[in-house]
Design a protein around this motif. Sequence first.
Motif, PDB file in Angstrom:
ATOM      1  N   GLU A 154       1.577   3.349   2.307  1.00  0.00           N
ATOM      2  CA  GLU A 154       2.129   3.064   3.455  1.00  0.00           C
ATOM      3  C   GLU A 154       4.232   2.687   3.444  1.00  0.00           C
ATOM      4  OE1 GLU A 154       1.754   4.843   6.035  1.00  0.00           O
ATOM      5  OE2 GLU A 154      -0.815   5.755   5.744  1.00  0.00           O
ATOM      6  N   THR A 201       0.883  -1.169   0.164  1.00  0.00           N
ATOM      7  CA  THR A 201      -0.138  -0.488  -0.209  1.00  0.00           C
ATOM      8  C   THR A 201       0.713   0.579   0.158  1.00  0.00           C
ATOM      9  OG1 THR A 201      -0.021   0.216   2.323  1.00  0.00           O
ATOM     10  CG2 THR A 201      -1.385  -1.238   1.491  1.00  0.00           C
ATOM     11  N   ARG A 218      -1.009  -4.013  -4.652  1.00  0.00           N
ATOM     12  CA  ARG A 218      -1.356  -5.080  -2.863  1.00  0.00           C
ATOM     13  C   ARG A 218      -0.432  -6.336  -2.288  1.00  0.00           C
ATOM     14  NH1 ARG A 218      -4.790  -3.260   1.231  1.00  0.00           N
ATOM     15  NH2 ARG A 218      -5.844  -1.136   0.162  1.00  0.00           N
ATOM     16  N   GLU A 266      -1.133  -3.182   9.525  1.00  0.00           N
ATOM     17  CA  GLU A 266      -2.686  -2.771   9.351  1.00  0.00           C
ATOM     18  C   GLU A 266      -2.984  -3.844  10.199  1.00  0.00           C
ATOM     19  OE1 GLU A 266      -3.062  -3.785   4.197  1.00  0.00           O
ATOM     20  OE2 GLU A 266      -1.240  -3.935   4.758  1.00  0.00           O
ATOM     21  N   GLN A 267      -4.162  -3.454   9.847  1.00  0.00           N
ATOM     22  CA  GLN A 267      -5.813  -3.575  10.742  1.00  0.00           C
ATOM     23  C   GLN A 267      -5.783  -5.204  10.159  1.00  0.00           C
ATOM     24  OE1 GLN A 267      -9.322  -2.091  11.668  1.00  0.00           O
ATOM     25  NE2 GLN A 267      -8.723  -0.409  10.011  1.00  0.00           N
ATOM     26  N   ALA A 277      -4.032   8.115  11.917  1.00  0.00           N
ATOM     27  CA  ALA A 277      -4.255   9.396  11.338  1.00  0.00           C
ATOM     28  C   ALA A 277      -4.512  10.308  12.667  1.00  0.00           C
ATOM     29  CB  ALA A 277      -5.755   8.815  11.258  1.00  0.00           C
ATOM     30  N   THR A 315      -1.626   1.285  10.585  1.00  0.00           N
ATOM     31  CA  THR A 315      -1.333   2.345   9.930  1.00  0.00           C
ATOM     32  C   THR A 315      -3.654   2.903   9.234  1.00  0.00           C
ATOM     33  OG1 THR A 315      -1.474   0.715   7.672  1.00  0.00           O
ATOM     34  CG2 THR A 315       0.228   1.915   8.851  1.00  0.00           C
ATOM     35  N   ASP A 316      -4.062   1.884   9.440  1.00  0.00           N
ATOM     36  CA  ASP A 316      -5.152   2.237   8.571  1.00  0.00           C
ATOM     37  C   ASP A 316      -5.839   2.317   9.396  1.00  0.00           C
ATOM     38  OD1 ASP A 316      -4.532  -0.441   9.037  1.00  0.00           O
ATOM     39  OD2 ASP A 316      -6.314  -1.212   7.761  1.00  0.00           O
ATOM     40  N   THR A 317      -6.392   3.170  10.975  1.00  0.00           N
ATOM     41  CA  THR A 317      -6.864   3.360  11.848  1.00  0.00           C
ATOM     42  C   THR A 317      -7.095   4.434  12.569  1.00  0.00           C
ATOM     43  OG1 THR A 317      -4.574   3.385  13.196  1.00  0.00           O
ATOM     44  CG2 THR A 317      -5.874   1.409  12.883  1.00  0.00           C
ATOM     45  N   ASP A 318      -8.309   5.600  13.662  1.00  0.00           N
ATOM     46  CA  ASP A 318      -8.251   7.061  13.512  1.00  0.00           C
ATOM     47  C   ASP A 318      -6.995   7.433  14.735  1.00  0.00           C
ATOM     48  OD1 ASP A 318     -10.495   6.688  11.993  1.00  0.00           O
ATOM     49  OD2 ASP A 318     -11.898   6.733  13.271  1.00  0.00           O
TER      50      ASP A 318
END
Length: 564
Positions: free
Chosen positions: A67, A65, A228, A109-110, A135, A129-132
Amino acid sequence: MESTRGTVAELVMQGWNDHRTGLWFEGRSLTRHEVAAGAAARAALFADLLEPGDRPHLGVLLHNTPEYPLWLSAAALAGAAVAGINPTRGGAESARDLLHTECRVLVTEQAFRPLLDGLDLPGVRVLVTDTDDCADLLAGYEGVEPDDSRATPADRFLLYFTSGSTGAPKAAICTQGRLVAAGRSLVRHFGLGADDVHYICMPMFHGNAVIADWAPALVSGAAIALRRRFSASGFLEDVRTCGATYFTYVGRAVSYVLATKERPDDRDNPLRLGFGTEAGVVDAAAFERRFGVRLVEGYGSSEGGAAVQRTAGTPAGAIGRAAPGDDLAVVDPVTREERPPAVITGDGRLMNGNEAIGELVNRGPHHFEGYWRNPAADAARRREGWYWTGDLFYRDADGFLYFAGRTDDRLRVDSENLAAAMIEGILARYRGALSVAVYAVPDPVAGDRVMAAMALDDAGSFDPDVFAAFLAAQPDLGTKMAPRFVRVVEVMPVTATNKIHRVGLRREGFRCADPVWWRPPEESGYRRLTDGDVAGLVAEYRARGREELLPPAVVRPAVGDRRP
């Protein structure tokens, strides 16, 4: 225009004022400025997460990704090193890799969060990385400008793991300076430029994607396009969508693309070059015929100790000659004497493999920078003042080098050394063979026996009499090379980097779940291996005190359960 800068950080910096597209991913894009800005924010966050005295080592457990290149770029700005974590190794092995490389931060990542459940990772801060939460953390660093003042060419930048065919994988060191030099070399060799688009479909935890694809894009200022996870069916659509002109590959990736359904417009694509290893002469030619794209097979020791470059006039099947500055030789690993030139027939068959094949060494200066916390492995690579690649080669009378496999894939049958790759090349001629792997299983008395796994276009079409006749007709098949056991698989098992999973095949041996055919001693033909045969073989190993060398048995279907 090619950069002459000496650190990865400086290459990241040069994107700061560049608003051209720098990265494509799943229908979205980032400019080169946005990539540099994102890297600067992550570098500042990473620096604040470290405790005083921590090694600046960052673990990355991500798919391809945005990231991934963002954190690579951040590490460069921070003067940090990235350890790419292979998700297919499992949770416990991932923990071992993180702790071995002394990573204080892990970016993931999740999708990979369950892999970490229950693991003991003392002192490791995990960022998803893919969490609030992640961010929100990064938002606090928005607007930070990139700063390359902390980076030097000698800074460790990559701690990338070898395949680990025996024992735990070793973390090879690559500095910022070496990565830039590698990228610069590929840019010059292939004429890559800022208008190219580099398609990165191989996993970025592997050196191929970072060193041979991402690095030259940084040097030339080209855009990158990420996949990906590698997809054979999505390959051509991706290439057309992002306008990719260059890609890299390893292992079986090319053969998987060739296995997709042909279309009359396959040659309607922007690609001009593919660079990688293990596609093979046949698949490379088929790829060029179908897609109009030249594939260049290359060889470079992943640790940086030796390289072979393909030049004009390289014969079919050869990799090329030694790269400028390398003093390469093919030697006997025991005596250190050079092997004699290979005798090769007009149709490319090696006739003196036992004499010609040896280990490739670099007797001159090299760029090997060592393994992280592994002095024994360092010494083995550098012994007696030479760099030992661990790879088998042979050399023709004109100096062209041919890859013959890994030293780990060498078999010793009746006191004769055999290279698995050479036997594979012969078996690949068998009618309907899609993929072949040759590996050692222990002999009941001493040394090894030859076993082959074969994926055929029709898994039920294996005919033992036809196969035996085929072997008898091969003039370059030595008397010890014929497989004792043949495992017929529907799909060849592969690793995360699309290489044949030889370790798994060796671990299962002849007591596996797939149908196995064997040639009993003193017999010339093959027949189906039965449970009674297995019991007799195990008793023979036990009687000679070698049963412990056999891998554990796998539940095997009865002979009548599958097509013969």
